[in-house]
Design an enzyme around this catalytic site. Structure first.
Site, PDB file in Angstrom:
ATOM      1  N   GLY A  99     -54.737  26.465 -60.257  1.00 21.45           N
ATOM      2  CA  GLY A  99     -55.368  27.696 -59.803  1.00 21.45           C
ATOM      3  C   GLY A  99     -55.111  27.947 -58.332  1.00 21.45           C
ATOM      4  N   GLY A 101     -56.484  30.578 -54.897  1.00 16.54           N
ATOM      5  CA  GLY A 101     -57.383  31.579 -54.351  1.00 16.54           C
ATOM      6  C   GLY A 101     -56.790  32.154 -53.085  1.00 16.54           C
ATOM      7  N   GLY A 102     -57.590  32.923 -52.357  1.00  9.57           N
ATOM      8  CA  GLY A 102     -57.083  33.551 -51.149  1.00  9.57           C
ATOM      9  C   GLY A 102     -56.639  32.552 -50.106  1.00  9.57           C
ATOM     10  N   SER A 104     -57.035  28.907 -50.815  1.00 11.61           N
ATOM     11  CA  SER A 104     -57.148  27.574 -51.417  1.00 11.61           C
ATOM     12  C   SER A 104     -56.227  27.442 -52.624  1.00 11.61           C
ATOM     13  CB  SER A 104     -58.594  27.294 -51.845  1.00 11.61           C
ATOM     14  OG  SER A 104     -59.006  28.213 -52.830  1.00 11.61           O
ATOM     15  N   THR A 105     -55.886  26.200 -52.925  1.00  9.84           N
ATOM     16  CA  THR A 105     -55.092  25.860 -54.104  1.00  9.84           C
ATOM     17  C   THR A 105     -55.811  24.741 -54.840  1.00  9.84           C
ATOM     18  OG1 THR A 105     -53.058  26.414 -52.920  1.00  9.84           O
ATOM     19  CG2 THR A 105     -52.832  25.116 -54.937  1.00  9.84           C
ATOM     20  N   VAL A 106     -55.892  24.839 -56.147  1.00  9.29           N
ATOM     21  CA  VAL A 106     -56.609  23.857 -56.954  1.00  9.29           C
ATOM     22  C   VAL A 106     -55.604  23.007 -57.723  1.00  9.29           C
ATOM     23  CG1 VAL A 106     -58.353  23.469 -58.720  1.00  9.29           C
ATOM     24  CG2 VAL A 106     -58.561  25.426 -57.174  1.00  9.29           C
ATOM     25  N   LYS A 120     -59.752  21.087 -54.802  1.00 11.28           N
ATOM     26  CA  LYS A 120     -59.609  22.403 -54.176  1.00 11.28           C
ATOM     27  C   LYS A 120     -59.229  22.202 -52.715  1.00 11.28           C
ATOM     28  CE  LYS A 120     -62.223  26.729 -53.585  1.00 11.28           C
ATOM     29  NZ  LYS A 120     -63.558  27.370 -53.796  1.00 11.28           N
ATOM     30  N   ASP A 221     -70.735  36.289 -54.406  1.00 12.89           N
ATOM     31  CA  ASP A 221     -69.504  36.628 -55.145  1.00 12.89           C
ATOM     32  C   ASP A 221     -69.642  36.258 -56.623  1.00 12.89           C
ATOM     33  OD1 ASP A 221     -66.976  37.574 -55.635  1.00 12.89           O
ATOM     34  OD2 ASP A 221     -65.930  35.844 -54.790  1.00 12.89           O
TER      35      ASP A 221
END
Length: 391
Positions: A99, A101-102, A104-106, A120, A221
């Protein structure tokens, strides 16, 4: 005894002892390999995607305890070095990414006992806002322990360019994926949806509760993308506290950048900049409408969002013709109408007219009691079936 004979006997004894020590070491290594969970375990394959999985740098004794402590919500998570984070992600191996995000990387990893974990990794690249968001989420996850909020297992916060959160991994993906992914996985059933929204309501009620001297927390959020599901799609966890605000009452309003996902953000907040617990209530109301209709919260570019598009129709004639068609007849029509009415109250234009999350959670527990009980019964049936298979 002659000297040559004595030396020969001594050499033979040393050789014998060396061979015995080598054999003991080989036997111990074989036994350790047998005890270690196999990557080819069919049950593990059914739960964890086929990405490389890197082990958490804990000892064999610490790892199972760390996972259990995190999910039991008792003991604090462990602090890792950045080198341990690198080892855990295989040097930030792109093949292990599950995954993004803006900021972050999971990555998918696993503990030494075989339990999967999500790592994360945040990169702030000089961005003060990203650093604050990471610190905020880390601080809250270290202190807030609840069965319906994703658990923190370990973390790293000492590196100057990034940080990492090692979180419990839920193999069911996000609610957004299940509702709108369009993949091979079937969308959640009606009972599953009711249990999921009730779980999320429990998590939000806990965040908003200022009991025991803890200040209330506004998530900021709430969205289907921030609801993680277990492998069976039954239990849910609320995640991503990077936009959270702590210590806010319904009247407190800081000046801050806009938060919230498209389609879920409170219009009152967008107009005024006032963030409150009632902002979460609005977003949760949109989530309820999404669960009932199966439609995404955000409309296509240039079109209205879900709430604006269907609210007039729900107010006028209920949910007739609006319930997700993929459910067929497999839903409770009375429950669907009741849940939609709860959603209408949650998305009221004025925050003061919206109910508190405790009231919302209680209303869902009452109006959707049959379906929630059915989902719990299905969960117990699955667990019983697995137990019978083992015996």
């Amino acid at each position: 005894m002659d000297l040559p004979v004595a030396l020969a006997i001594l050499f033979f004894c040393v050789l014998l002892l060396s061979s015995a020590a080598t054999a003991v070491l080989l036997i111990r290594r074989c036994l350790a390999a047998l005890r270690r969970p196999s990557d080819a375990d069919p049950e593990a394959r059914a739960v964890v995607p086929q990405q490389p999985q890197y082990e958490l740098a804990l000892s064999a004794e610490e790892a199972p305890a760390a996972a259990k402590q995190a999910t039991d919500h008792k003991d604090p998570p462990r602090r890792l070095t950045w080198r341990e984070v690198e080892a855990l992600t295989g040097g930030f191996d792109e093949a292990a990414v599950v995954g993004r995000g803006g900021s972050s990387t999971v990555y998918l990893a696993r503990l030494r006992d075989g339990a999967p974990a999500a790592v994360k990794v945040h990169r702030w690249c000089g961005g003060e806002r990203r650093l604050r968001a990471f610190r905020q989420e880390l601080d809250l996850l270290r202190r807030i322990r609840h069965p319906r909020i994703v658990a923190l297992i370990a973390y790293s916060d000492a590196h100057e360019e990034g940080g990492a959160l090692v979180l419990e991994y839920l193999a069911g993906g996000t609610l957004a994926d299940r509702l709108h992914g369009g993949g091979a996985t079937a969308p959640p059933s009606w009972p599953q949806r009711m249990r999921i929204v009730h779980d999320v309501a429990c998590a939000l009620e806990h965040l908003h509760d200022a009991s025991a001297g803890a200040p209330p927390v506004v998530h900021g959020d709430v969205s289907a993308s921030n609801v993680l599901l277990d492998a069976r799609g039954l239990g849910a966890r609320l995640c991503d506290l990077g936009s959270a605000c702590e210590g806010f009452s319904a009247a407190v309003a800081p000046t801050r950048a806009a938060v919230g996902s498209p389609g879920y953000a409170d219009p009152f907040f967008l107009r005024t900049g006032i963030m409150s617990k009632k902002s979460d209530v609005y977003s949760f109301g949109v989530l309820l409408l999404e669960a009932v209709t199966g439609m995404p919260a955000a409309g296509a570019p240039g079109s209205e969002n879900l709430a604006a598009r269907i609210l007039p129709r729900v107010r006028a004639q209920g949910v007739a013709g609006l319930v997700d068609g993929r459910l067929g007849e497999g839903y409770d029509e009375e429950e669907a109408g009741d849940v939609a009415r709860i959603a209408v109250e949650c998305v009221a234009a004025q925050p003061g007219l919206r109910p508190a999350m405790g009231q919302v959670r209680a209303a869902i527990a009452e109006k959707a009691a049959r379906s929630i009980a059915k989902a719990h019964l299905g969960d117990h049936h699955i667990q019983l079936s697995k137990l019978l298979e083992l015996t």
